[in-house]
Motif scaffolding. Structure first.
Motif, short mmCIF file in Angstrom:
data_model
loop_
_atom_site.label_atom_id
_atom_site.label_comp_id
_atom_site.label_asym_id
_atom_site.label_seq_id
_atom_site.Cartn_x
_atom_site.Cartn_y
_atom_site.Cartn_z
N TRP A 36 51.37 -15.84 -33.69
CA TRP A 36 51.14 -16.53 -34.97
C TRP A 36 52.12 -16.06 -36.03
CZ3 TRP A 36 48.17 -20.69 -35.56
CH2 TRP A 36 47.26 -20.98 -34.55
N GLY A 47 39.49 -23.73 -29.92
CA GLY A 47 40.33 -22.91 -30.78
C GLY A 47 41.80 -23.11 -30.51
N TRP A 48 42.59 -22.52 -31.38
CA TRP A 48 44.05 -22.62 -31.27
C TRP A 48 44.62 -21.45 -30.47
CZ3 TRP A 48 46.65 -26.81 -32.18
CH2 TRP A 48 46.24 -27.72 -33.15
N ILE A 74 37.91 -21.69 -33.41
CA ILE A 74 37.57 -22.58 -34.53
C ILE A 74 36.07 -22.79 -34.62
CG2 ILE A 74 37.81 -24.90 -35.49
CD1 ILE A 74 40.55 -25.07 -34.13
N VAL A 97 51.32 -23.33 -38.97
CA VAL A 97 50.09 -22.62 -39.34
C VAL A 97 49.22 -23.51 -40.23
CG1 VAL A 97 49.15 -20.59 -40.51
CG2 VAL A 97 51.25 -20.38 -39.15
N ALA A 147 41.43 -27.23 -38.09
CA ALA A 147 40.22 -26.39 -38.01
C ALA A 147 39.20 -26.82 -39.06
CB ALA A 147 40.61 -24.92 -38.19
N GLU A 156 45.35 -24.92 -39.53
CA GLU A 156 44.26 -24.71 -40.47
C GLU A 156 43.63 -26.03 -40.90
OE1 GLU A 156 46.27 -22.51 -43.47
OE2 GLU A 156 46.04 -20.57 -42.45
N GLU A 173 47.95 -15.44 -28.34
CA GLU A 173 47.07 -15.06 -29.45
C GLU A 173 46.15 -16.23 -29.76
OE1 GLU A 173 49.32 -13.72 -32.78
OE2 GLU A 173 50.38 -12.16 -31.64
N LEU A 174 44.85 -15.96 -29.78
CA LEU A 174 43.84 -17.01 -29.94
C LEU A 174 43.22 -16.96 -31.34
CD1 LEU A 174 42.04 -16.54 -26.51
CD2 LEU A 174 43.73 -18.29 -27.10
N ARG A 175 42.90 -18.15 -31.84
CA ARG A 175 42.16 -18.27 -33.10
C ARG A 175 41.01 -19.25 -32.88
NH1 ARG A 175 46.32 -18.33 -38.32
NH2 ARG A 175 47.14 -16.22 -38.00
#
Length: 296
Positions: free
Chosen positions: A274, A268-269, A161, A282, A289, A286, A157-159
């Motif tokens: 997540w 990105g993370w 930034i 987490v 980021a 954040e 799962e990607l987040r």
């Protein structure tokens, strides 16, 4: 077949050498060989191809390696959580990232995490490439990984930034330092450019220009490229945060000239899930980021 057999086998596949694994695990080379032989006897198949300068997994070995990375990693993750619960500990945040990213974008987040969660242990693994960071994630050596995102990744799962921007790094007295920006076409006429070989720079730029257009010079990492540019030894094409006035504080004589028309990578993370992460992990993601985006 034991979990240790599988762990050692995965290490051999990744490192490509019995000697390297023995050194990393502080055991004998024969002990490493015994783990592999036990697996080969159990399945009745050759799992490794022995070569003069190391080993490679066979097709059967690749099947076992991929299953072991996922299975053993998940078991180890649960075991870690159970031990923390049994010991009454506050847990651990395990992060995989490039060394330059740790130096320039994580210090404030590290201090803030320690302030908020003094009992949480932070473990940082520095890797030369995003692929190595993702291997840490898959093998459960990391909870989160800061990588260069180029598209969806299976079982991750990607987040995102921030979209990074290509820049030409030069000494502040360099004639190019006064430029507000550069076009991609101008790069072909600028001499003495280097690229960090341990990043996605060359591959991404060659996708735009084609092989053979870029200069062949390469340095080991991002920080080395910036240092040489600051000293005026060379110029460097690097991916940076999209702020032409940003430069690491350790390089005060450095100037970054944006190349806006080049499509930059996305930083990105990545995490296996997540929803399954402990709150401190987490929070750390954040905090980093916000630092990368220039937010308070």
């Amino acid at each position: 077949m034991t979990l240790d057999d599988l762990r050692v086998f995965v290490e051999v596949c990744e490192r490509g050498s019995f000697t390297a694994v023995a050194r990393a695990l502080s055991c004998s080379q024969s002990a490493v060989s015994q783990h592999v032989r036990r697996l080969e006897r159990e399945f009745g198949l050759s799992l490794l191809e022995r070569r003069p300068r190391g080993v490679l997994p066979t097709s059967a070995g690749r099947l076992l390696r991929d299953a072991a990375v996922a299975g053993v990693g998940r078991i180890d993750a649960v075991a870690l959580q159970l031990r923390a619960l049994a010991a009454g500990g506050a847990g651990e945040v395990r992060v995989s990232s490039g060394a330059a990213t740790v130096r320039h974008f994580m210090p404030e987040a590290i201090l803030e995490l320690r302030r908020r969660h003094p009992g949480v242990q932070l473990t940082l693994r520095t890797q030369p490439t995003s692929r190595a960071c993702l291997t840490d994630l898959a093998a459960n050596r990391a909870d989160i990984a800061l990588i260069s995102i180029s598209g969806p990744i299976a079982d991750v799962e990607l987040r995102p930034i921030v979209d990074l921007q290509w820049s030409l790094a030069v000494n502040r007295d360099d004639p190019m330092a006064a430029r507000a920006s550069l076009s991609a076409a101008e790069l072909a006429d600028i001499p003495n450019i280097v690229l960090p070989v341990s990043s996605s720079s060359r591959g991404r730029l060659e996708a735009v220009f084609g092989e053979g257009v870029l200069p062949p010079q390469a340095v080991s990492d991002w920080d080395t490229a910036l240092l040489l540019a600051e000293l005026g030894v060379s110029r460097a094409v690097v991916a940076t945060v999209p702020n032409p006035n940003w430069a690491p504080s350790v390089h005060p004589a450095l100037r970054l000239v944006p190349i806006p028309e080049l499509p930059g990578p996305t930083a990105g993370w990545a995490a296996r899930s997540w929803a399954d992460l402990d709150p401190p992990a987490v929070e750390f993601a954040e905090l980093v980021a916000r630092q990368m985006c220039g937010s308070e």
